[in-house]
Design an enzyme around this catalytic site. Structure first.
Site, PDB file in Angstrom:
ATOM      1  N   HIS A 152     103.911  35.812 129.568  1.00 17.91           N
ATOM      2  CA  HIS A 152     104.532  37.003 130.156  1.00 17.91           C
ATOM      3  C   HIS A 152     104.929  37.955 129.034  1.00 17.91           C
ATOM      4  CE1 HIS A 152     107.576  38.695 133.353  1.00 17.91           C
ATOM      5  NE2 HIS A 152     107.120  39.658 132.544  1.00 17.91           N
ATOM      6  N   HIS A 191     104.274  42.216 127.984  1.00 19.15           N
ATOM      7  CA  HIS A 191     103.679  43.536 128.213  1.00 19.15           C
ATOM      8  C   HIS A 191     103.380  44.103 126.840  1.00 19.15           C
ATOM      9  CE1 HIS A 191     105.080  43.508 132.447  1.00 19.15           C
ATOM     10  NE2 HIS A 191     106.035  42.755 131.932  1.00 19.15           N
ATOM     11  N   HIS A 228     105.191  40.193 139.343  1.00 18.06           N
ATOM     12  CA  HIS A 228     106.624  40.095 139.094  1.00 18.06           C
ATOM     13  C   HIS A 228     107.299  39.980 140.465  1.00 18.06           C
ATOM     14  CE1 HIS A 228     105.538  41.471 135.153  1.00 18.06           C
ATOM     15  NE2 HIS A 228     106.782  41.721 134.754  1.00 18.06           N
ATOM     16  N   GLU A 286     112.808  39.312 140.139  1.00 15.45           N
ATOM     17  CA  GLU A 286     113.515  39.690 138.896  1.00 15.45           C
ATOM     18  C   GLU A 286     114.805  40.391 139.332  1.00 15.45           C
ATOM     19  OE1 GLU A 286     111.518  42.642 136.503  1.00 15.45           O
ATOM     20  OE2 GLU A 286     112.722  42.180 134.712  1.00 15.45           O
ATOM     21  N   ASP A 321     108.575  38.911 127.461  1.00 16.74           N
ATOM     22  CA  ASP A 321     108.504  40.090 128.333  1.00 16.74           C
ATOM     23  C   ASP A 321     108.212  41.360 127.529  1.00 16.74           C
ATOM     24  OD1 ASP A 321     108.519  41.438 130.741  1.00 16.74           O
ATOM     25  OD2 ASP A 321     110.639  41.137 131.180  1.00 16.74           O
TER      26      ASP A 321
END
Ligand SMILES: Nc1ncnc2[nH]cnc12
Ligand SMILES: [Zn+2]
Length: 346
Positions: free
Chosen positions: A26, A28, A206, A209, A287
């Protein structure tokens, strides 16, 4: 004679985590843009940024929620214009994680963040893939690329992005769903994800969250996900937790992200120990490491210290990271054997 006893019984978390083989599932890639590179690219491309120093950028990374962060994160991406920029960004991330002994990474990119400001889809993909290829050749870190749709935009925009992606489908291992969660449930994207599944792509989203357990149900039932990103709020629904455990759904959990975006007030309150106790197949990930103050090992170490993870729990989550990857079984087995060898020797 106590001073002649071996001292190895004291578990040194930093040392153990440092060289433990692991995967990151995970991440980005736009969220790995360090302020130093942001400045370098701003100069190289003659793009104005609203900061006058690296310190000022870091000082701005103080978020109350997901949207606060997303506003700054999308603005930061404006410095990325050429294939070389995307390659430099990607290679810098892999160089950093190689130092954490991350052996494999499955990374998200947000094409709409770039195509909507006039950067060609091809430029983005070619640049990122060049960085990934270089990472494998020079650092021995393997990887896969996941195209993530922005959920604050309409489903038609996701379909248009999927059309752009069609000539490059063999470059992607899957698709994802990210950006502002509240008000943008998985059901909004049911048809586009059905089309992605038809094309043979793996499905991530996702969910939970900030969004309620209902969004997690929708991700499972409507998008038919292969892997869930975050999943924290699933813990509010006992039957859902039991289902996730039964299906051994991989959850890509991101402790430092959760802390920075106020999903948890304190790392001590993080749900990971409870998730492990309930038998969930959880992994630890960064993340957007540049924005959240830590790469994968920082997530393991800071969480372990805050909640008191055992050596066995740490090993379990590293194993989960390979098991939950989209690698072929033989490659998973190779990486799991690396963990076994490391554990036997340390
Ligand atoms: N943590 C996150 N949640 C949703 N969208 C994102 N895009 C980048 N990071 C994200
Ligand atoms: Zn994310």
């Amino acid at each position: 004679m106590t001073d002649s006893l071996p001292s190895a019984s004291v578990f040194d978390i930093e040392t153990f985590v440092a060289k433990l083989p692991k995967a990151e599932l995970h991440l980005h890639i736009e969220g790995s843009l360090e302020p130093e590179l942001m400045f370098e690219l701003a100069q190289r491309n003659n793009v104005a940024i609203p900061f006058d120093s690296v310190e000022a950028v870091r000082a701005a990374y103080d978020f109350s929620n997901l949207q606060d962060f997303l506003d700054i994160y999308y603005a930061g991406a404006n410095v990325l214009l050429t294939a070389r920029d995307f390659e430099d960004l990607t290679f810098a991330y892999f160089k950093r994680i190689a130092a954490d002994n991350v052996r494999h990474a499955e990374i998200f990119f947000d094409p709409q963040t770039h195509t909507d400001r006039g950067v060609a889809f091809e430029t983005v993909v070619e640049g990122i893939i060049a960085g990934m290829n270089r990472a494998e050749a020079e650092l021995g870190v393997t990887s896969g690329l996941i195209l993530s749709f922005l959920r604050h935009l309409p489903e038609e925009a996701a379909f248009a992005t999927l059309e752009m992606a069609k000539p490059y489908l063999d470059r992607f291992i899957g698709v994802g769903l990210d950006s502002s969660e509240m008000g943008h449930p998985p059901s909004k994207f049911e048809r586009v994800f059905a089309a992605c599944r038809e094309l043979g792509l793996k499905i991530c989203a996702h969910a939970g969250e900030e969004g309620p357990p209902e969004y997690v149900h929708e991700a499972l039932d409507l998008l038919k996900i292969d892997r869930m990103d975050h999943g924290n709020r699933a813990m509010e629904d006992e039957a859902l937790v039991a289902r996730l455990a039964k299906e051994q759904m991989t959850l890509t959990v991101c402790p430092l992200s959760n802390l920075k975006l106020c999903v948890v007030k304190d790392l001590k309150d993080h749900p990971i120990p409870n998730m492990l106790a309930k038998g969930l197949h959880v992994t630890l990930n960064s993340d957007d490491p540049s924005y959240f103050g830590g790469y994968v090992n920082d997530n393991y170490i800071q969480l372990a210290k805050a909640v008191g993870l055992t050596r066995e729990q740490i090993i379990q989550m590293a194993r989960n990271s390979f098991e939950g990857s989209f690698l072929p079984d033989e490659k998973k087995a190779q990486y799991l054997a690396e963990i076994d060898a490391y554990v036997a020797a340390n």
